[in-house]
Design a protein around this motif. Structure first.
Motif, PDB file in Angstrom:
ATOM      1  N   SER A  27       0.825  -1.203   0.000  1.00 40.71           N
ATOM      2  CA  SER A  27       0.000   0.000   0.000  1.00 40.71           C
ATOM      3  C   SER A  27       0.856   1.249   0.000  1.00 40.71           C
ATOM      4  N   GLY A  28       1.967   1.221   0.707  1.00 40.02           N
ATOM      5  CA  GLY A  28       2.870   2.373   0.728  1.00 40.02           C
ATOM      6  C   GLY A  28       3.499   2.613  -0.626  1.00 40.02           C
ATOM      7  N   SER A  29       3.893   1.529  -1.295  1.00 38.31           N
ATOM      8  CA  SER A  29       4.484   1.706  -2.625  1.00 38.31           C
ATOM      9  C   SER A  29       3.443   2.175  -3.634  1.00 38.31           C
ATOM     10  N   ALA A  30       2.197   1.764  -3.436  1.00 34.20           N
ATOM     11  CA  ALA A  30       1.141   2.203  -4.344  1.00 34.20           C
ATOM     12  C   ALA A  30       0.859   3.689  -4.177  1.00 34.20           C
ATOM     13  N   LEU A  31       0.944   4.232  -2.990  1.00 29.88           N
ATOM     14  CA  LEU A  31       0.695   5.642  -2.743  1.00 29.88           C
ATOM     15  C   LEU A  31       1.924   6.499  -2.949  1.00 29.88           C
ATOM     16  N   ALA A  32       3.083   5.910  -3.080  1.00 19.82           N
ATOM     17  CA  ALA A  32       4.303   6.688  -3.229  1.00 19.82           C
ATOM     18  C   ALA A  32       4.319   7.403  -4.565  1.00 19.82           C
ATOM     19  N   CYS A  33       5.031   8.556  -4.630  1.00 20.55           N
ATOM     20  CA  CYS A  33       5.153   9.337  -5.856  1.00 20.55           C
ATOM     21  C   CYS A  33       5.944   8.553  -6.898  1.00 20.55           C
ATOM     22  N   ASN A  34       5.463   8.612  -8.145  1.00 20.40           N
ATOM     23  CA  ASN A  34       6.089   7.847  -9.222  1.00 20.40           C
ATOM     24  C   ASN A  34       6.159   8.733 -10.467  1.00 20.40           C
ATOM     25  N   ILE A  35       7.193   8.549 -11.259  1.00 21.19           N
ATOM     26  CA  ILE A  35       7.349   9.355 -12.472  1.00 21.19           C
ATOM     27  C   ILE A  35       6.200   9.119 -13.448  1.00 21.19           C
ATOM     28  N   LYS A  36       5.567   7.936 -13.309  1.00 17.82           N
ATOM     29  CA  LYS A  36       4.443   7.648 -14.198  1.00 17.82           C
ATOM     30  C   LYS A  36       3.212   8.474 -13.865  1.00 17.82           C
ATOM     31  N   ASP A  37       3.236   9.134 -12.690  1.00 17.08           N
ATOM     32  CA  ASP A  37       2.108   9.980 -12.318  1.00 17.08           C
ATOM     33  C   ASP A  37       2.140  11.342 -13.014  1.00 17.08           C
ATOM     34  N   PHE A  38       3.176  11.594 -13.825  1.00 13.73           N
ATOM     35  CA  PHE A  38       3.340  12.901 -14.463  1.00 13.73           C
ATOM     36  C   PHE A  38       3.269  12.732 -15.990  1.00 13.73           C
ATOM     37  N   SER A  39       2.667  13.723 -16.634  1.00 20.07           N
ATOM     38  CA  SER A  39       2.577  13.747 -18.091  1.00 20.07           C
ATOM     39  C   SER A  39       2.677  15.198 -18.566  1.00 20.07           C
ATOM     40  N   ALA A  40       3.112  15.369 -19.815  1.00 19.50           N
ATOM     41  CA  ALA A  40       3.282  16.717 -20.371  1.00 19.50           C
ATOM     42  C   ALA A  40       2.731  16.755 -21.794  1.00 19.50           C
ATOM     43  N   GLU A  41       2.201  17.907 -22.181  1.00 18.61           N
ATOM     44  CA  GLU A  41       1.675  18.098 -23.533  1.00 18.61           C
ATOM     45  C   GLU A  41       1.756  19.565 -23.924  1.00 18.61           C
ATOM     46  N   ALA A  42       1.740  19.812 -25.240  1.00 17.41           N
ATOM     47  CA  ALA A  42       1.747  21.178 -25.781  1.00 17.41           C
ATOM     48  C   ALA A  42       0.323  21.542 -26.174  1.00 17.41           C
ATOM     49  N   ARG A  43      -0.130  22.701 -25.725  1.00 17.05           N
ATOM     50  CA  ARG A  43      -1.478  23.162 -26.019  1.00 17.05           C
ATOM     51  C   ARG A  43      -1.446  24.560 -26.629  1.00 17.05           C
ATOM     52  N   CYS A  44      -2.641  24.991 -27.055  1.00 15.18           N
ATOM     53  CA  CYS A  44      -2.808  26.326 -27.624  1.00 15.18           C
ATOM     54  C   CYS A  44      -3.902  27.055 -26.868  1.00 15.18           C
ATOM     55  N   ASP A  45      -3.630  28.294 -26.525  1.00 14.65           N
ATOM     56  CA  ASP A  45      -4.624  29.191 -25.944  1.00 14.65           C
ATOM     57  C   ASP A  45      -4.801  30.342 -26.923  1.00 14.65           C
ATOM     58  N   GLY A  46      -5.666  30.114 -27.930  1.00 12.86           N
ATOM     59  CA  GLY A  46      -5.759  31.070 -29.025  1.00 12.86           C
ATOM     60  C   GLY A  46      -4.497  31.010 -29.861  1.00 12.86           C
ATOM     61  N   ALA A  47      -3.822  32.140 -30.002  1.00 17.27           N
ATOM     62  CA  ALA A  47      -2.569  32.190 -30.754  1.00 17.27           C
ATOM     63  C   ALA A  47      -1.363  31.963 -29.859  1.00 17.27           C
ATOM     64  N   LYS A  48      -1.572  31.786 -28.560  1.00 16.91           N
ATOM     65  CA  LYS A  48      -0.476  31.590 -27.608  1.00 16.91           C
ATOM     66  C   LYS A  48      -0.281  30.102 -27.323  1.00 16.91           C
ATOM     67  N   GLY A  49       0.973  29.728 -27.126  1.00 18.76           N
ATOM     68  CA  GLY A  49       1.294  28.335 -26.833  1.00 18.76           C
ATOM     69  C   GLY A  49       1.498  28.103 -25.345  1.00 18.76           C
ATOM     70  N   LEU A  50       1.264  26.875 -24.918  1.00 18.88           N
ATOM     71  CA  LEU A  50       1.436  26.481 -23.516  1.00 18.88           C
ATOM     72  C   LEU A  50       2.079  25.102 -23.441  1.00 18.88           C
ATOM     73  N   ILE A  51       2.923  24.901 -22.433  1.00 17.75           N
ATOM     74  CA  ILE A  51       3.419  23.577 -22.061  1.00 17.75           C
ATOM     75  C   ILE A  51       2.750  23.226 -20.736  1.00 17.75           C
ATOM     76  N   VAL A  52       1.918  22.196 -20.748  1.00 19.40           N
ATOM     77  CA  VAL A  52       1.109  21.838 -19.582  1.00 19.40           C
ATOM     78  C   VAL A  52       1.600  20.499 -19.023  1.00 19.40           C
ATOM     79  N   VAL A  53       1.898  20.493 -17.730  1.00 17.83           N
ATOM     80  CA  VAL A  53       2.337  19.284 -17.021  1.00 17.83           C
ATOM     81  C   VAL A  53       1.252  18.915 -16.013  1.00 17.83           C
ATOM     82  N   THR A  54       0.830  17.646 -16.029  1.00 17.34           N
ATOM     83  CA  THR A  54      -0.237  17.163 -15.151  1.00 17.34           C
ATOM     84  C   THR A  54       0.350  16.185 -14.130  1.00 17.34           C
ATOM     85  N   ASP A  55       0.013  16.424 -12.842  1.00 21.50           N
ATOM     86  CA  ASP A  55       0.490  15.586 -11.741  1.00 21.50           C
ATOM     87  C   ASP A  55      -0.705  14.849 -11.145  1.00 21.50           C
TER      88      ASP A  55
END
Length: 232
Positions: A27-55
């Protein structure tokens, strides 16, 4: 209690403790922080660009997200760094970045027992961000169409230049179309017109009438005298 019963009790307690430790570890290892819990993508906000990271770290461990732009020859440019504290539902961290198509970004995560890059590296889409049509197509019905359909008087067709007024010398001369352009009358008509329009016609007619009267009187008087001489 016999020794056999004591040994059995110890074995049971050992197995239970081991099982509990194994469950807690899992259970402790399941709740521990893991690199697989993070993802990144490039988005657009109109004509502006964004790099969004999700935890999506369920343990909600605090960490730091760093984003680097990979250039030619392995040269990196740091875009930015922000703190993050994830949740099971997911927490997003945005980096304003006017990214170019097919650019590569390295995203590094440092949180709890994690100190790694998100793999594979982030590659932006092949099409750059574009402004929405409602923002780019500004012309409305009150701009160019109105001007083209109902132009203002100042922008209408240029006024024709006014015909200059004839000078005094030009006005005194005969107007065009009276002497040159008018058809000449027939010969007979012109003679009659000239005869009737002569100012001495009345005088001549009066003299002629007087002469006729005098002549008539002379003839009558002569005839009367001739008749009288015959009778005498």
């Amino acid at each position: 209690m016999t020794r056999r019963s004591v040994r059995r009790s110890v074995r049971v307690l050992g197995v239970a403790s081991g099982s509990a430790a194994l469950v807690l570890g899992l259970s402790g290892s399941a709740l521990a922080c893991n690199i697989k819990d993070f993802s990144a993508e490039a988005r657009c906000d109109g004509a502006k660009g964004l790099i969004v990271v999700t935890d999506t770290d369920p343990s909600a461990a605090e960490g730091t997200v760093s984003v680097f732009l990979q250039g030619d020859g392995g040269v990196e440019t740091k875009v930015g760094e922000q703190p993050v504290k994830g949740s099971k539902k997911g927490v997003e961290v945005s980096f304003p970045e006017n990214w170019k198509p097919s650019a590569t970004y390295r995203v590094h995560i440092k949180a709890a027992n994690v100190d790694q890059d998100i793999k594979p590296d982030l590659v932006t889409p092949s099409t750059a961000c574009k402004a929405e049509e409602s923002e780019t197509a500004k012309p409305t019905a009150s701009t160019s169409p109105t001007r083209s359909s109902s132009p203002s008087p100042s922008k209408s067709a240029p006024a024709q230049p006014a015909t200059p007024a004839p000078s005094a010398s030009e006005s005194s001369s005969a107007p065009a179309g009276t002497s040159e352009n008018a058809p000449s009358p027939a010969v007979g008509d012109s003679n009659l017109a000239e005869t009737g329009a002569d100012s001495h016609t009345g005088l001549i007619a009066g003299i002629a009438a007087a002469l006729v009267a005098v002549g008539g009187g002379a003839v009558w008087f002569g005839m009367r005298r001739r008749g009288a001489s015959r009778h005498g």
